[in-house]
Scaffold this motif. Sequence first.
Motif, PDB file in Angstrom:
ATOM      1  N   GLN A  42      40.409  37.759  47.201  1.00  0.00           N
ATOM      2  CA  GLN A  42      41.056  36.909  46.208  1.00  0.00           C
ATOM      3  C   GLN A  42      40.021  36.176  45.349  1.00  0.00           C
ATOM      4  OE1 GLN A  42      44.409  36.532  45.575  1.00  0.00           O
ATOM      5  NE2 GLN A  42      43.782  35.281  43.848  1.00  0.00           N
ATOM      6  N   ALA A  43      38.963  35.681  45.994  1.00  0.00           N
ATOM      7  CA  ALA A  43      37.916  34.983  45.244  1.00  0.00           C
ATOM      8  C   ALA A  43      37.198  35.933  44.292  1.00  0.00           C
ATOM      9  CB  ALA A  43      36.913  34.348  46.208  1.00  0.00           C
ATOM     10  N   ARG A  44      36.939  37.157  44.761  1.00  0.00           N
ATOM     11  CA  ARG A  44      36.270  38.121  43.883  1.00  0.00           C
ATOM     12  C   ARG A  44      37.152  38.485  42.694  1.00  0.00           C
ATOM     13  NH1 ARG A  44      34.259  43.803  46.300  1.00  0.00           N
ATOM     14  NH2 ARG A  44      36.521  44.051  46.553  1.00  0.00           N
ATOM     15  N   GLN A  45      38.479  38.685  42.971  1.00  0.00           N
ATOM     16  CA  GLN A  45      39.396  39.005  41.877  1.00  0.00           C
ATOM     17  C   GLN A  45      39.515  37.833  40.898  1.00  0.00           C
ATOM     18  OE1 GLN A  45      40.875  42.024  41.265  1.00  0.00           O
ATOM     19  NE2 GLN A  45      41.428  41.058  39.333  1.00  0.00           N
ATOM     20  N   SER A  46      39.569  36.622  41.426  1.00  0.00           N
ATOM     21  CA  SER A  46      39.669  35.445  40.558  1.00  0.00           C
ATOM     22  C   SER A  46      38.424  35.304  39.681  1.00  0.00           C
ATOM     23  CB  SER A  46      39.876  34.179  41.390  1.00  0.00           C
ATOM     24  OG  SER A  46      41.104  34.229  42.092  1.00  0.00           O
ATOM     25  N   ALA A  47      37.255  35.575  40.264  1.00  0.00           N
ATOM     26  CA  ALA A  47      36.024  35.502  39.471  1.00  0.00           C
ATOM     27  C   ALA A  47      36.038  36.549  38.360  1.00  0.00           C
ATOM     28  CB  ALA A  47      34.809  35.702  40.376  1.00  0.00           C
ATOM     29  N   ARG A  48      36.506  37.765  38.683  1.00  0.00           N
ATOM     30  CA  ARG A  48      36.610  38.795  37.641  1.00  0.00           C
ATOM     31  C   ARG A  48      37.606  38.377  36.565  1.00  0.00           C
ATOM     32  NH1 ARG A  48      37.059  44.217  41.483  1.00  0.00           N
ATOM     33  NH2 ARG A  48      34.878  44.271  42.171  1.00  0.00           N
ATOM     34  N   ASP A  49      38.745  37.828  37.015  1.00  0.00           N
ATOM     35  CA  ASP A  49      39.776  37.421  36.056  1.00  0.00           C
ATOM     36  C   ASP A  49      39.273  36.331  35.116  1.00  0.00           C
ATOM     37  OD1 ASP A  49      41.539  39.222  37.118  1.00  0.00           O
ATOM     38  OD2 ASP A  49      42.580  37.768  38.389  1.00  0.00           O
ATOM     39  N   ILE A  50      38.578  35.356  35.649  1.00  0.00           N
ATOM     40  CA  ILE A  50      38.141  34.242  34.803  1.00  0.00           C
ATOM     41  C   ILE A  50      37.042  34.708  33.853  1.00  0.00           C
ATOM     42  CG2 ILE A  50      36.292  33.236  36.198  1.00  0.00           C
ATOM     43  CD1 ILE A  50      39.179  31.322  34.567  1.00  0.00           C
ATOM     44  N   ARG A  51      36.212  35.674  34.297  1.00  0.00           N
ATOM     45  CA  ARG A  51      35.206  36.232  33.376  1.00  0.00           C
ATOM     46  C   ARG A  51      35.874  37.001  32.241  1.00  0.00           C
ATOM     47  NH1 ARG A  51      32.026  37.017  38.225  1.00  0.00           N
ATOM     48  NH2 ARG A  51      32.991  39.066  38.507  1.00  0.00           N
ATOM     49  N   LEU A  52      36.914  37.789  32.583  1.00  0.00           N
ATOM     50  CA  LEU A  52      37.646  38.511  31.548  1.00  0.00           C
ATOM     51  C   LEU A  52      38.339  37.541  30.604  1.00  0.00           C
ATOM     52  CD1 LEU A  52      38.748  41.095  30.289  1.00  0.00           C
ATOM     53  CD2 LEU A  52      40.590  41.069  31.999  1.00  0.00           C
ATOM     54  N   PHE A  53      38.904  36.479  31.167  1.00  0.00           N
ATOM     55  CA  PHE A  53      39.585  35.496  30.326  1.00  0.00           C
ATOM     56  C   PHE A  53      38.592  34.840  29.364  1.00  0.00           C
ATOM     57  CE2 PHE A  53      43.254  33.018  29.415  1.00  0.00           C
ATOM     58  CZ  PHE A  53      42.787  31.760  29.058  1.00  0.00           C
ATOM     59  N   ALA A  54      37.381  34.577  29.838  1.00  0.00           N
ATOM     60  CA  ALA A  54      36.366  33.995  28.952  1.00  0.00           C
ATOM     61  C   ALA A  54      36.033  34.959  27.815  1.00  0.00           C
ATOM     62  CB  ALA A  54      35.111  33.646  29.750  1.00  0.00           C
ATOM     63  N   ARG A 311      32.686  30.360  44.572  1.00  0.00           N
ATOM     64  CA  ARG A 311      33.723  30.569  45.594  1.00  0.00           C
ATOM     65  C   ARG A 311      33.627  31.975  46.184  1.00  0.00           C
ATOM     66  NH1 ARG A 311      39.450  27.923  43.547  1.00  0.00           N
ATOM     67  NH2 ARG A 311      38.667  25.837  43.068  1.00  0.00           N
ATOM     68  N   GLU A 312      33.405  32.954  45.324  1.00  0.00           N
ATOM     69  CA  GLU A 312      33.267  34.329  45.811  1.00  0.00           C
ATOM     70  C   GLU A 312      32.072  34.439  46.752  1.00  0.00           C
ATOM     71  OE1 GLU A 312      32.460  38.825  44.002  1.00  0.00           O
ATOM     72  OE2 GLU A 312      32.468  37.063  42.688  1.00  0.00           O
ATOM     73  N   HIS A 313      30.965  33.823  46.359  1.00  0.00           N
ATOM     74  CA  HIS A 313      29.767  33.873  47.207  1.00  0.00           C
ATOM     75  C   HIS A 313      30.010  33.161  48.536  1.00  0.00           C
ATOM     76  CE1 HIS A 313      25.538  34.254  48.115  1.00  0.00           C
ATOM     77  NE2 HIS A 313      25.429  32.942  48.308  1.00  0.00           N
ATOM     78  N   ARG A 314      30.661  31.990  48.482  1.00  0.00           N
ATOM     79  CA  ARG A 314      30.945  31.263  49.730  1.00  0.00           C
ATOM     80  C   ARG A 314      31.902  32.057  50.619  1.00  0.00           C
ATOM     81  NH1 ARG A 314      31.105  26.732  46.159  1.00  0.00           N
ATOM     82  NH2 ARG A 314      33.395  26.828  46.127  1.00  0.00           N
ATOM     83  N   ALA A 315      32.905  32.706  50.001  1.00  0.00           N
ATOM     84  CA  ALA A 315      33.849  33.500  50.801  1.00  0.00           C
ATOM     85  C   ALA A 315      33.135  34.678  51.463  1.00  0.00           C
ATOM     86  CB  ALA A 315      34.989  34.001  49.913  1.00  0.00           C
ATOM     87  N   LEU A 316      32.201  35.315  50.740  1.00  0.00           N
ATOM     88  CA  LEU A 316      31.437  36.418  51.334  1.00  0.00           C
ATOM     89  C   LEU A 316      30.565  35.910  52.476  1.00  0.00           C
ATOM     90  CD1 LEU A 316      30.594  39.372  51.275  1.00  0.00           C
ATOM     91  CD2 LEU A 316      28.860  38.776  49.567  1.00  0.00           C
TER      92      LEU A 316
END
Length: 568
Positions: A42-54, A311-316
Amino acid sequence: MPDHAIQHSLKWKLWCMALVAALCTAILAGTTLYHSVDDFLQARQSARDIRLFATVFEAANLISAERGPANALMSADAAQRPRARAWLAQLRRQTDDRLHRLERDAFPPELLAAVHDRLDAGRRAVDGVAAQAAGTRRHEDLQAAIEAMFAAWDSYFRLIQWQATGLMRRDKELTAPLFKAMMLGNLREYAGRLGSYLIAPLAANEPIPLRNRIQGQITRGRLLELWALLRPSAEALPLDAEFRQLRRQAEARYFGDGLGLIDRLLAEAPASGGYSFDAVVFTDRYVATMKPLEALRERLLALTVREYEQREHRALQALAALGLTTLLSLCLLAGLVLAVQRRLFGPLLRAADAVVTLADGAPAVPRPRPGEAGEVRRLFNAMEMVSERLRERGRLTRELEQLALTDGLTGLLNRRALDELGERAAASPRRQDCPHLILLDIDHFKSINDGHGHPAGDQVLRELAELMRAQLRQDDHLGRYGGEEFAVLIEGYRLSEAALLARRLRRAIRHHRVRLGEAHILRISASIGVAGGPGLGWEQIVRRADEALYRAKAEGRDRVRIARGPLP
């Protein structure tokens, strides 16, 4: 039972208990690992989503920024044109590059097609105005091109809303940062629109139209509301010193210098010598004041992207630590069993009892913390409050416009509004703005009120208003000038053409029938006076039209009379 049999039985029981303990540990660890893996994905997908949104928002900012050089090019003279054209070409290339990248992502084709259509239409309108000679550009064409670029941004914003909706459905925690980014994007857009409302009159060196002033005040109110709303919500973010510095710069540069530049232009009157600078200079200065708003939005998106990447890094890291801990736990369990078997065989029964007890009373699986539902609810409540305030502001503005400019019975312009339009047209130096006035009075209207009642008279006035509106061009102005008196203000006509229009109105009224209930049908007629032409002030036009109307009544009514001859 022999000792070796007892020992064998104890060993078997010990290993059985160890197996049960390992299984329980594996189940507990597996459940935790499952949630940890889910959190990581979920964190990885959210990071991808927010980068795409930017990336998507970068294109929105470029479409909005395109209006600056477009306004400059449409307002530029021959010397200023090469710089403005090069500036516009650079931004268009950047915008097209961003839009081309979006086509590789999963966006609805119809939304992308609508963006391209609107953007192409806006660019064609801009290029059409820019192709005209500096002295021949019409205020209306320039304003239409500006509004066409508004429509391109509005079309793209629907794509942003579609993407934001999908992202928030996948991850509720994205709601707050996405809304803040969209609010900052709207802040930049409203700032650009506020300046664009002044470009057309500034380029034509004309007074700012009432419509542009009203739209500017509405946009300014939205700007201040968004800025006030963003201030407390921005302070809740994990901001850095650069963001706080950018916010101070935005407060000083745009809300100080930029709005001050707008106020300065609104206070100037072109009739007394023109504005203090031209549209190209205004565009350069005003666009510069908006840079902190763009930087503020970009910094917010960068901070949000960084937060979700962390968050993605912490989750990993948590997933790797949990997996290693689980493996070490199982190895430790096996080592403990061996140690007990080798060194603590005596207290094995007590250990077995403890394992059995542990197996019988296994701890509950930790439940995940609930999401930040309270904060999300507060944000939605805040947005609903802003929406309600904007709706209330729009309603009050419409009511004020209705009271100030329109007639309550017919919905037409009132005398005050017509006089303002007529005075402005009569004072215009352009010959095509020369006004003509058609004054129309319903014959024997008092007998209608006396014979059929005032509701019947009101019905006659409303039907006559609709009838005349259908006969006029979209740019003609129709109003109620008195009790039973109507006025038509037209521009771009000769006096003979105005007379033809007046006769057409008279015939349409003469052939119209007003049905009162089921039993009565009224025939109505009107007396009409026409006046206008170059060199006449508005008061002269009104007086001459009124005199022509009086002659039409004196000569038997149901006719058109034209004010001709030299000025009195």
